[in-house]
Write a protein that holds these residues in place. Structure first.
Motif, short mmCIF file in Angstrom:
data_model
loop_
_atom_site.label_atom_id
_atom_site.label_comp_id
_atom_site.label_asym_id
_atom_site.label_seq_id
_atom_site.Cartn_x
_atom_site.Cartn_y
_atom_site.Cartn_z
N ARG A 5 0.84 -1.20 0.00
CA ARG A 5 0.00 0.00 0.00
C ARG A 5 0.88 1.26 0.00
O ARG A 5 0.65 2.18 -0.79
CB ARG A 5 -0.90 -0.03 1.23
CG ARG A 5 -2.07 0.93 1.23
CD ARG A 5 -2.95 0.62 2.43
NE ARG A 5 -4.07 1.53 2.56
CZ ARG A 5 -5.26 1.35 1.99
NH1 ARG A 5 -5.47 0.29 1.23
NH2 ARG A 5 -6.23 2.21 2.18
N LEU A 9 1.28 3.76 -3.41
CA LEU A 9 0.92 5.18 -3.26
C LEU A 9 2.15 6.07 -3.50
O LEU A 9 2.06 7.09 -4.18
CB LEU A 9 0.36 5.44 -1.86
CG LEU A 9 -1.06 4.99 -1.58
CD1 LEU A 9 -1.40 5.15 -0.10
CD2 LEU A 9 -2.07 5.77 -2.44
N ARG A 13 2.63 8.75 -6.56
CA ARG A 13 2.85 10.14 -6.13
C ARG A 13 4.12 10.71 -6.77
O ARG A 13 4.13 11.87 -7.20
CB ARG A 13 2.94 10.19 -4.61
CG ARG A 13 3.10 11.59 -4.03
CD ARG A 13 3.01 11.55 -2.51
NE ARG A 13 3.18 12.88 -1.94
CZ ARG A 13 4.35 13.39 -1.59
NH1 ARG A 13 5.45 12.68 -1.75
NH2 ARG A 13 4.41 14.61 -1.08
N MET A 50 -7.33 0.81 -4.21
CA MET A 50 -7.16 2.16 -3.68
C MET A 50 -7.90 3.19 -4.52
O MET A 50 -8.28 4.24 -4.01
CB MET A 50 -5.67 2.48 -3.53
CG MET A 50 -5.05 1.69 -2.39
SD MET A 50 -3.40 2.24 -1.90
CE MET A 50 -2.44 1.59 -3.27
N LEU A 55 -8.38 6.83 -2.82
CA LEU A 55 -6.99 7.24 -2.61
C LEU A 55 -6.30 7.56 -3.93
O LEU A 55 -5.32 8.31 -3.96
CB LEU A 55 -6.22 6.14 -1.87
CG LEU A 55 -6.82 5.68 -0.54
CD1 LEU A 55 -6.01 4.54 0.05
CD2 LEU A 55 -6.92 6.84 0.44
N LEU A 56 -6.80 6.98 -4.99
CA LEU A 56 -6.30 7.22 -6.33
C LEU A 56 -7.47 7.52 -7.25
O LEU A 56 -8.60 7.09 -7.00
CB LEU A 56 -5.55 5.98 -6.87
CG LEU A 56 -4.33 5.49 -6.10
CD1 LEU A 56 -3.86 4.15 -6.68
CD2 LEU A 56 -3.19 6.51 -6.16
N TYR A 74 -3.20 6.19 -13.17
CA TYR A 74 -3.65 6.52 -11.81
C TYR A 74 -2.98 7.80 -11.33
O TYR A 74 -1.81 8.06 -11.62
CB TYR A 74 -3.32 5.36 -10.86
CG TYR A 74 -4.07 4.10 -11.17
CD1 TYR A 74 -5.31 3.85 -10.61
CD2 TYR A 74 -3.54 3.16 -12.06
CE1 TYR A 74 -6.02 2.68 -10.91
CE2 TYR A 74 -4.23 2.00 -12.37
CZ TYR A 74 -5.47 1.76 -11.79
OH TYR A 74 -6.16 0.61 -12.09
N ILE A 76 -2.78 10.23 -7.66
CA ILE A 76 -3.07 10.23 -6.23
C ILE A 76 -3.99 11.41 -5.88
O ILE A 76 -3.87 12.49 -6.45
CB ILE A 76 -1.77 10.26 -5.41
CG1 ILE A 76 -2.03 9.86 -3.94
CG2 ILE A 76 -1.08 11.61 -5.50
CD1 ILE A 76 -0.77 9.52 -3.17
N GLY A 80 -5.42 10.29 -0.74
CA GLY A 80 -4.33 9.34 -0.93
C GLY A 80 -3.01 9.88 -0.41
O GLY A 80 -2.21 9.14 0.18
N THR A 81 -2.77 11.17 -0.61
CA THR A 81 -1.54 11.79 -0.11
C THR A 81 -1.52 11.77 1.41
O THR A 81 -0.48 11.49 2.03
CB THR A 81 -1.43 13.24 -0.62
OG1 THR A 81 -1.37 13.22 -2.06
CG2 THR A 81 -0.20 13.92 -0.08
N GLU A 83 -3.08 9.57 3.30
CA GLU A 83 -2.85 8.18 3.67
C GLU A 83 -1.38 7.80 3.51
O GLU A 83 -0.80 7.13 4.37
CB GLU A 83 -3.73 7.27 2.80
CG GLU A 83 -3.49 5.78 2.98
CD GLU A 83 -4.09 5.22 4.26
OE1 GLU A 83 -4.00 4.00 4.46
OE2 GLU A 83 -4.65 6.00 5.07
N PHE A 84 -0.77 8.23 2.43
CA PHE A 84 0.65 7.96 2.18
C PHE A 84 1.51 8.49 3.32
O PHE A 84 2.37 7.79 3.86
CB PHE A 84 1.07 8.58 0.85
CG PHE A 84 2.56 8.67 0.66
CD1 PHE A 84 3.30 7.54 0.34
CD2 PHE A 84 3.22 9.89 0.82
CE1 PHE A 84 4.69 7.63 0.19
CE2 PHE A 84 4.59 9.98 0.66
CZ PHE A 84 5.32 8.84 0.34
#
Length: 213
Positions: A5, A9, A13, A50, A55-56, A74, A76, A80-81, A83-84
């Protein structure tokens, strides 16, 4: 936490926008298929999951020339950022996770400000030392493992691993505080991803149905 994960991500990114095969290529370039569960099927599955979780964002572009499904790129999202960054911070602090998660976090540590990275690693050392103190209330490494029978080797292994982990982390902190690497906000970052069409000398060559045709 799953290393895949964080890896997926982070790779998306870094590109800004990437298709699944690019992400797979990057992870193989980093050797992640050797030290984590970043296999082709896991990567494509993680991208789709995701995207469903917000997230994406999945963008369908030109269809395959071989008549397959449209190629998907994809990107981000803000979620998602967030979460990353959460996964990255947790992975740097936690001392009891699998090595692949820490390895993934090290690949993105420079995405944080330098001082924050140092503070997170110091918390990692604190956690290791606290764990060691708790363990050595029942087991004294100086006495050797034999007094507990062969089971003592289990405790001996974990205590030595904790000592090595703390020593390595302190070394990393020292290198970072000494100016090593380019962290967020300090200038042009190190480029750790492959450009579109750039040959990957570490590619496995393993075919997957979702690879571009």
């Amino acid at each position: 936490m799953s290393a895949i994960r964080l890896l997926v991500l982070g790779a998306v990114r870094q590109h800004g926008r990437a298709h699944g095969y690019q992400v797979r290529n990057d992870l193989e370039y980093w050797g992640a298929h050797e030290w984590s569960n970043a296999k082709p099927g896991s990567i494509y599955h993680a991208l789709k999951q995701m995207a469903k979780q917000g997230l994406l964002v999945a963008h369908e572009i030109a269809p395959s020339t071989a008549g397959g499904p449209p190629r998907t790129e994809y990107e981000i999202t803000d979620k998602g950022t967030e979460e990353f960054r959460t996964l990255l911070r947790e992975a740097l602090v936690a001392y009891d996770q699998k090595p692949d998660i820490l390895s993934a976090a090290l690949g993105f540590i420079v995405d944080l400000p330098r001082q924050e990275a140092v503070e997170l690693l110091r918390r990692r050392v604190d956690g290791i030392e606290e764990w060691r103190r708790a363990v050595t209330e029942y087991y004294s490494p100086e006495d050797g493992p034999e007094r507990l029978g062969h089971i003592g080797e289990i405790m001996n292994f974990w205590v030595h691993s904790a000592d090595a982990g703390a020593e390595w982390t302190r070394g990393l902190i020292g290198r970072i505080e000494g100016g090593a690497y380019t962290f967020a906000g300090e200038g042009e970052p190190f480029v750790g991803v492959l450009a579109e069409g750039q040959e990957n000398p570490y590619a496995t060559g393993e075919a997957h149905p979702e690879d571009p045709r």
